[in-house]
Design a protein around this motif. Structure first.
Motif, PDB file in Angstrom:
ATOM      1  N   SER A  61      -5.803  -0.663  -1.211  1.00 22.00           N
ATOM      2  CA  SER A  61      -6.498  -0.403   0.081  1.00 22.00           C
ATOM      3  C   SER A  61      -7.503  -1.371  -0.044  1.00 22.00           C
ATOM      4  O   SER A  61      -7.881  -1.596   1.147  1.00 22.00           O
ATOM      5  CB  SER A  61      -6.600   1.018   0.478  1.00 22.00           C
ATOM      6  N   ALA A 115      -3.138   3.373  -4.828  1.00 22.48           N
ATOM      7  CA  ALA A 115      -3.275   2.600  -3.252  1.00 22.48           C
ATOM      8  C   ALA A 115      -4.793   2.927  -3.057  1.00 22.48           C
ATOM      9  O   ALA A 115      -5.471   1.784  -2.146  1.00 22.48           O
ATOM     10  CB  ALA A 115      -3.373   4.765  -3.358  1.00 22.48           C
ATOM     11  N   GLN A 166      -0.317   2.884   5.230  1.00 16.18           N
ATOM     12  CA  GLN A 166      -1.345   3.046   6.336  1.00 16.18           C
ATOM     13  C   GLN A 166      -1.739   1.256   6.773  1.00 16.18           C
ATOM     14  O   GLN A 166      -2.216   1.580   8.274  1.00 16.18           O
ATOM     15  CB  GLN A 166      -2.708   3.995   5.824  1.00 16.18           C
ATOM     16  N   CYS A 167      -1.633   0.565   5.828  1.00 11.75           N
ATOM     17  CA  CYS A 167      -1.887  -0.972   6.437  1.00 11.75           C
ATOM     18  C   CYS A 167      -1.210  -1.774   5.934  1.00 11.75           C
ATOM     19  O   CYS A 167      -0.692  -1.601   4.523  1.00 11.75           O
ATOM     20  CB  CYS A 167      -2.877  -0.678   7.145  1.00 11.75           C
ATOM     21  N   SER A 213     -15.726  -3.389  -1.988  1.00  9.17           N
ATOM     22  CA  SER A 213     -14.578  -2.957  -1.686  1.00  9.17           C
ATOM     23  C   SER A 213     -13.711  -3.910  -2.956  1.00  9.17           C
ATOM     24  O   SER A 213     -13.262  -3.502  -3.347  1.00  9.17           O
ATOM     25  CB  SER A 213     -13.389  -3.564  -0.439  1.00  9.17           C
ATOM     26  N   ARG A 233      -8.851  -4.126   2.809  1.00 10.00           N
ATOM     27  CA  ARG A 233      -9.820  -3.955   3.587  1.00 10.00           C
ATOM     28  C   ARG A 233     -10.514  -5.042   3.090  1.00 10.00           C
ATOM     29  O   ARG A 233     -12.044  -5.086   3.945  1.00 10.00           O
ATOM     30  CB  ARG A 233     -10.331  -2.006   3.027  1.00 10.00           C
ATOM     31  N   GLU A 293       0.670  -1.275  -0.046  1.00  9.37           N
ATOM     32  CA  GLU A 293       0.025  -0.391   0.457  1.00  9.37           C
ATOM     33  C   GLU A 293       0.829   1.419  -0.048  1.00  9.37           C
ATOM     34  O   GLU A 293       1.873   1.725   1.142  1.00  9.37           O
ATOM     35  CB  GLU A 293      -1.233   0.212   1.184  1.00  9.37           C
ATOM     36  N   SER A 351      -9.544  -0.226   7.271  1.00 14.26           N
ATOM     37  CA  SER A 351      -8.285   1.536   7.008  1.00 14.26           C
ATOM     38  C   SER A 351      -8.676   1.576   5.508  1.00 14.26           C
ATOM     39  O   SER A 351      -9.162   0.687   4.493  1.00 14.26           O
ATOM     40  CB  SER A 351      -6.987   1.111   6.859  1.00 14.26           C
ATOM     41  N   TYR A 352      -8.672   2.514   5.226  1.00 11.76           N
ATOM     42  CA  TYR A 352      -9.375   3.731   4.312  1.00 11.76           C
ATOM     43  C   TYR A 352      -7.931   4.100   3.068  1.00 11.76           C
ATOM     44  O   TYR A 352      -7.735   4.493   4.749  1.00 11.76           O
ATOM     45  CB  TYR A 352     -10.416   4.553   3.776  1.00 11.76           C
ATOM     46  N   ALA A 353      -7.792   4.633   2.163  1.00  9.43           N
ATOM     47  CA  ALA A 353      -6.599   5.372   1.408  1.00  9.43           C
ATOM     48  C   ALA A 353      -6.600   6.368   1.248  1.00  9.43           C
ATOM     49  O   ALA A 353      -8.149   6.771   1.270  1.00  9.43           O
ATOM     50  CB  ALA A 353      -6.035   4.918   0.726  1.00  9.43           C
TER      51      ALA A 353
END
Length: 470
Positions: free
Chosen positions: A348, A344, A276-277, A386, A352, A272, A318-320
């Protein structure tokens, strides 16, 4: 007739205009038939007119005409080219198909690592495994080729693997990295492509991969050796080994804490960009939940609300998002902001979807909640959203079968079920894996029954022991 006087004048004129070439003259003076003073490095006449003065014994001329091709027997080839020349036409075709068609399906990365083609040219056991998986996938891809060639290749490949294992057991030496790659190829061949056939033996190849890794020193040691392609395939094996225990029970081979090590080198997923994750961290939490579930079943632990809450926090979807520093970096370093944003979002979305699927597993398998429970259903449609939000074409769609299976098995409306079927069919039309067809059959079987009465493991029992889902 010519008069004698005229012939005399002609002979006199010829003898006067004729200039004898001085021995050793440069080629320029010879061509112009003038007397050369033999001055070196450049004679006076060539210096005066600016001509190239060449005293070589032979005149070298550069031609613009195309030269004839050199016979292959006289060409100088590197080691890889020399080995490739010794392959049969079918093996060359299979290697090209594996490299151009099948290998990109094994990864969502925009720039995947190089396939093990060079190693296959050096070790025939690996070459046979690659040719087998390429020929079998071509049968699924085209639908016209005969299964006879893959069946013959399968027998030959299994015999070569056994010979290598016997040699290693006898001498303690052998190309163990190439052998591990070969058995990994057989594992994915049976799990992805051959899973619907009686000849499939995915569990045997899975045990073989584990045994070879143990011989090499365990999972930690394997992550420190071998080429990048080995690490990519090991990351995919670790993922499918985890999803297998997730759907059927048991313990995964790799421990929960090893996933951070796995991600340090080549992996099948695309990282990613906004960091973030990590998908590796999601797999680590899923592995911890599988171990926790087995501990509860064996009576070593009890179901505790604080443990469930900790898993919920760790797997929060999590969200981009766009950050100002990312925009500045694209302006300074010339990054393609549009491409980076799409990358991204897709990465993401993949993370997710696995987070939602993991939470469904938490509530259904560990907590024992029914299908229609609100805690379960709150993650079903977000998981499908998603997946459906991933734009085509995208390699990410090739590796969302597990979240699609888990969420799809828990949808309630016929409309949503049709959407799931369309997504499964779309993925199958792209990758042509037999395992995707079996996923479609499992979903159809679950929807025909009262899914609210089915336990977690009862839902996926028809998937069979030889199917690998990622």
């Amino acid at each position: 007739m010519d008069s004698p006087g005229r012939n005399h004048r002609r002979r006199q004129s010829t003898s006067i205009s004729r200039v004898r070439i001085v021995q050793g003259s440069c080629w320029s003076c010879r061509k112009r038939r003038v007397k050369c003073d033999l001055t070196k490095p450049s004679c006076v006449r060539c210096t005066q007119i600016g001509a190239t003065c060449d005293y070589n014994n032979r005149l070298i001329r550069w031609s613009s005409k195309r030269t004839l091709p050199v016979s292959p027997s006289y060409q100088i080839l590197d080691q890889g080219s020399q080995l490739a020349e010794s392959l049969s036409i079918n093996e060359k075709r299979a290697l090209a198909y594996f490299q151009g068609r099948f290998w990109p399906l094994m990864s969502t990365a925009s720039t995947p690592c190089a396939p093990p083609v060079t190693l296959a040219l050096e070790q025939r056991v690996l070459l046979l495994a690659i040719c087998l998986i390429a020929d079998r996938h071509r049968v699924l891809q085209d639908g016209r080729n005969s299964l006879r060639v893959p069946q013959i290749k399968r027998v030959e490949c299994l015999a070569a693997v056994r010979d290598q294992l016997n040699e290693f057991c006898a001498s303690g030496k052998g190309p163990m990295v190439e052998l591990l790659l070969s058995v990994l190829m057989l594992y994915f061949h049976d799990g992805y492509l051959e899973c619907a056939e009686k000849s499939a033996s995915t569990s045997s190849h899975q045990a073989g991969v584990r045994a070879i890794i143990d011989k090499l020193g365990g999972g930690e040691a394997v992550l420190d050796i071998g080429p990048e392609c080995l690490h990519m395939l090991v990351s995919e094996f670790a993922s499918t080994d985890l999803t297998t225990t997730m759907l059927r029970g048991g313990l995964p081979y790799f421990s929960p804490g090893i996933w951070d090590r796995i991600e340090q080198r080549s992996v099948w997923w695309d990282r990613e960009p906004l960091a973030q994750c990590s998908l590796a961290s999601v797999f680590g939490h899923i592995s911890s939940m599988v171990h926790y579930h087995e501990s509860i079943n064996s009576g070593l632990e009890e179901l505790r609300p604080e443990c469930i809450r900790q898993f919920e926090i760790s797997l929060t979807p999590s969200y981009a998002t766009h950050r100002s520093q990312d925009v500045y970096a694209s302006e300074i370093f010339g990054w393609d902001e549009t491409a980076a944003s799409a990358e991204a979002v897709h990465a993401s979305s993949l993370i997710r979807s696995f987070q939602h699927a993991a939470l469904i597993y938490l509530y259904r398998a560990i907590c024992g909640l029914p299908t229609r429970h609100p805690l379960v259903q709150q993650h079903v449609m977000p998981c499908l959203s998603s997946i459906s939000g991933i734009e085509r074409p995208s390699r990410v769609l090739n590796c969302v079968i597990l979240p699609l299976l888990i969420a799809g098995a828990h949808v309630q409306s016929i409309k949503d079920q049709k959407c799931v079927v369309n997504m499964v069919n779309s993925i199958y039309s792209e990758i042509k894996f037999a395992s995707v067809q079996l996923v479609s059959n499992v979903l159809d079987s679950v929807w025909r029954l009262d899914s609210n009465e089915l336990s977690w493991f009862e839902m996926f029992v028809e998937l069979g022991p030889d199917t690998v889902v990622l």
